[in-house]
Write a protein that holds these residues in place. Structure first.
Motif, mmCIF file in Angstrom:
data_model
loop_
_atom_site.group_PDB
_atom_site.id
_atom_site.type_symbol
_atom_site.label_atom_id
_atom_site.label_comp_id
_atom_site.label_asym_id
_atom_site.label_seq_id
_atom_site.Cartn_x
_atom_site.Cartn_y
_atom_site.Cartn_z
ATOM 1 N N ASN A 12 0.822 -1.217 0.000
ATOM 2 C CA ASN A 12 0.000 0.000 0.000
ATOM 3 C C ASN A 12 0.852 1.261 0.000
ATOM 4 N N ALA A 13 1.953 1.229 0.731
ATOM 5 C CA ALA A 13 2.858 2.383 0.765
ATOM 6 C C ALA A 13 3.478 2.615 -0.614
ATOM 7 N N LEU A 14 3.802 1.536 -1.321
ATOM 8 C CA LEU A 14 4.355 1.662 -2.685
ATOM 9 C C LEU A 14 3.312 2.246 -3.646
ATOM 10 N N VAL A 15 2.077 1.804 -3.529
ATOM 11 C CA VAL A 15 0.995 2.321 -4.382
ATOM 12 C C VAL A 15 0.783 3.806 -4.102
ATOM 13 N N LYS A 16 0.715 4.166 -2.821
ATOM 14 C CA LYS A 16 0.504 5.571 -2.417
ATOM 15 C C LYS A 16 1.654 6.456 -2.927
ATOM 16 N N ALA A 17 2.882 5.979 -2.777
ATOM 17 C CA ALA A 17 4.048 6.744 -3.246
ATOM 18 C C ALA A 17 4.016 6.907 -4.765
ATOM 19 N N THR A 18 3.623 5.858 -5.460
ATOM 20 C CA THR A 18 3.521 5.924 -6.926
ATOM 21 C C THR A 18 2.525 6.994 -7.346
ATOM 22 N N ILE A 19 1.364 7.003 -6.715
ATOM 23 C CA ILE A 19 0.331 7.998 -7.046
ATOM 24 C C ILE A 19 0.868 9.406 -6.828
ATOM 25 N N GLU A 20 1.450 9.631 -5.661
ATOM 26 C CA GLU A 20 1.943 10.974 -5.341
ATOM 27 C C GLU A 20 3.064 11.417 -6.286
ATOM 28 N N LEU A 21 4.008 10.542 -6.545
ATOM 29 C CA LEU A 21 5.142 10.921 -7.398
ATOM 30 C C LEU A 21 4.732 11.098 -8.859
ATOM 31 N N VAL A 22 3.869 10.231 -9.369
ATOM 32 C CA VAL A 22 3.402 10.385 -10.751
ATOM 33 C C VAL A 22 2.597 11.677 -10.879
ATOM 34 N N ASN A 23 1.765 11.986 -9.883
ATOM 35 C CA ASN A 23 0.993 13.234 -9.918
ATOM 36 C C ASN A 23 1.900 14.466 -9.925
ATOM 37 N N ASN A 24 2.956 14.428 -9.123
ATOM 38 C CA ASN A 24 3.821 15.607 -8.982
ATOM 39 C C ASN A 24 4.926 15.706 -10.020
ATOM 40 N N ASN A 25 5.418 14.556 -10.487
ATOM 41 C CA ASN A 25 6.588 14.579 -11.369
ATOM 42 C C ASN A 25 6.339 13.996 -12.754
ATOM 43 N N GLY A 26 5.222 13.277 -12.934
ATOM 44 C CA GLY A 26 4.991 12.568 -14.182
ATOM 45 C C GLY A 26 5.609 11.182 -14.117
ATOM 46 N N PHE A 27 5.218 10.348 -15.030
ATOM 47 C CA PHE A 27 5.653 8.950 -15.057
ATOM 48 C C PHE A 27 7.160 8.815 -15.276
ATOM 49 N N HIS A 28 7.685 9.524 -16.266
ATOM 50 C CA HIS A 28 9.092 9.354 -16.639
ATOM 51 C C HIS A 28 10.058 9.932 -15.616
ATOM 52 N N ALA A 29 9.610 10.906 -14.842
ATOM 53 C CA ALA A 29 10.473 11.500 -13.816
ATOM 54 C C ALA A 29 10.240 10.857 -12.447
ATOM 55 N N THR A 30 9.721 9.642 -12.461
ATOM 56 C CA THR A 30 9.464 8.914 -11.220
ATOM 57 C C THR A 30 10.216 7.584 -11.241
ATOM 58 N N PRO A 31 11.493 7.611 -10.858
ATOM 59 C CA PRO A 31 12.245 6.350 -10.840
ATOM 60 C C PRO A 31 11.834 5.463 -9.660
ATOM 61 N N MET A 32 12.086 4.187 -9.811
ATOM 62 C CA MET A 32 11.761 3.206 -8.768
ATOM 63 C C MET A 32 12.443 3.567 -7.445
ATOM 64 N N SER A 33 13.653 4.106 -7.515
ATOM 65 C CA SER A 33 14.379 4.458 -6.294
ATOM 66 C C SER A 33 13.626 5.516 -5.487
ATOM 67 N N LYS A 34 13.018 6.490 -6.176
ATOM 68 C CA LYS A 34 12.231 7.526 -5.482
ATOM 69 C C LYS A 34 10.969 6.925 -4.865
ATOM 70 N N ILE A 35 10.347 6.020 -5.597
ATOM 71 C CA ILE A 35 9.130 5.367 -5.087
ATOM 72 C C ILE A 35 9.474 4.593 -3.817
ATOM 73 N N ALA A 36 10.562 3.826 -3.873
ATOM 74 C CA ALA A 36 10.985 3.035 -2.706
ATOM 75 C C ALA A 36 11.304 3.942 -1.520
ATOM 76 N N LYS A 37 12.025 5.035 -1.781
ATOM 77 C CA LYS A 37 12.404 5.954 -0.701
ATOM 78 C C LYS A 37 11.162 6.559 -0.050
ATOM 79 N N MET A 38 10.211 7.021 -0.866
ATOM 80 C CA MET A 38 9.003 7.630 -0.312
ATOM 81 C C MET A 38 8.171 6.599 0.456
ATOM 82 N N ALA A 39 8.156 5.359 -0.023
ATOM 83 C CA ALA A 39 7.397 4.294 0.645
ATOM 84 C C ALA A 39 8.143 3.735 1.856
ATOM 85 N N ASN A 40 9.392 4.189 2.027
ATOM 86 C CA ASN A 40 10.218 3.762 3.153
ATOM 87 C C ASN A 40 10.513 2.263 3.115
#
Length: 195
Positions: A12-40
């Motif tokens: 759930n944390a990964l899904v939530k982080a994906t939504i937030e990062l894609v909304n703010n940065n777009g798909f291409h500017a959202t690397p997996m490393s950022k998603i993992a970091k935000m999801a802790n």
């Protein structure tokens, strides 16, 4: 049991982080490393739940679309008139988009860009079946214009995304009067005009 809950929480944390990062940065500017970091979680943890970034975004899209349509159709009864049915669904969609702004923005991004693969897009469309069935009935009864469902959706539902984004930017406030005006505009755009 605690281990299962911890696993669900990580996903759930990964899904939530994906939504937030894609909304703010777009798909291409959202690397997996950022998603993992935000999801802790560690980047390797993502691959326990998802094959790759595309799979993560596709599954997130289907989950959010399911949540959206479950909400949209929760109070809908297919025995009511086409007009009443459409009003119930449309206003529930508007309510979802206002209450679940982040999810609504994510869906708008997915619907308006090629980030979702075709199979996931088709799966998302299946979730709209009650609305598509209502439109089919409305066309058959001569109440809804005999147009493509894509055109009906573009004119009747998609404008809500524009209004929600405008509100999020602080340019516009969707109050009760605006919701009613938007609904009437949506209905007038798809109904057959009486002569």
């Amino acid at each position: 049991m605690a281990k299962l809950q911890k696993s669900i929480d990580k996903r759930n944390a990964l899904v939530k982080a994906t939504i937030e990062l894609v909304n703010n940065n777009g798909f291409h500017a959202t690397p997996m490393s950022k998603i993992a970091k935000m999801a802790n979680v560690s980047p390797a943890t993502i691959y326990l739940y998802f094959e790759n970034k595309q799979d993560l975004v596709n599954q997130t899209y289907i989950e959010v679309k399911s949540k959206y349509t479950d909400y949209a159709f929760a109070t809908y009864n297919d025995k009511v008139s086409v007009e009443i049915g459409f009003e119930v669904i449309w206003k529930r969609i508007a309510d979802f988009k206002l209450k679940e702004c982040e999810n609504a923005m994510f869906l708008a991004q997915c619907d308006n860009t090629p980030i979702i693969d075709e199979l996931s897009r088709q799966e998302g469309t299946k979730h709209l079946q009650p609305l598509l069935d209502l439109w089919r009935r409305g066309k058959k009864e001569g109440i809804i214009k005999p147009m493509s469902d894509y055109i009906l959706y573009a004119y009747a539902i998609n404008p809500l995304s524009f209004l929600i984004i405008s509100q999020k930017r602080g340019e516009f406030t969707l109050d009760k009067t605006h919701i009613e005006e938007a609904y009437q505009s949506a209905w007038n755009s798809i109904k057959v005009c009486s002569r």
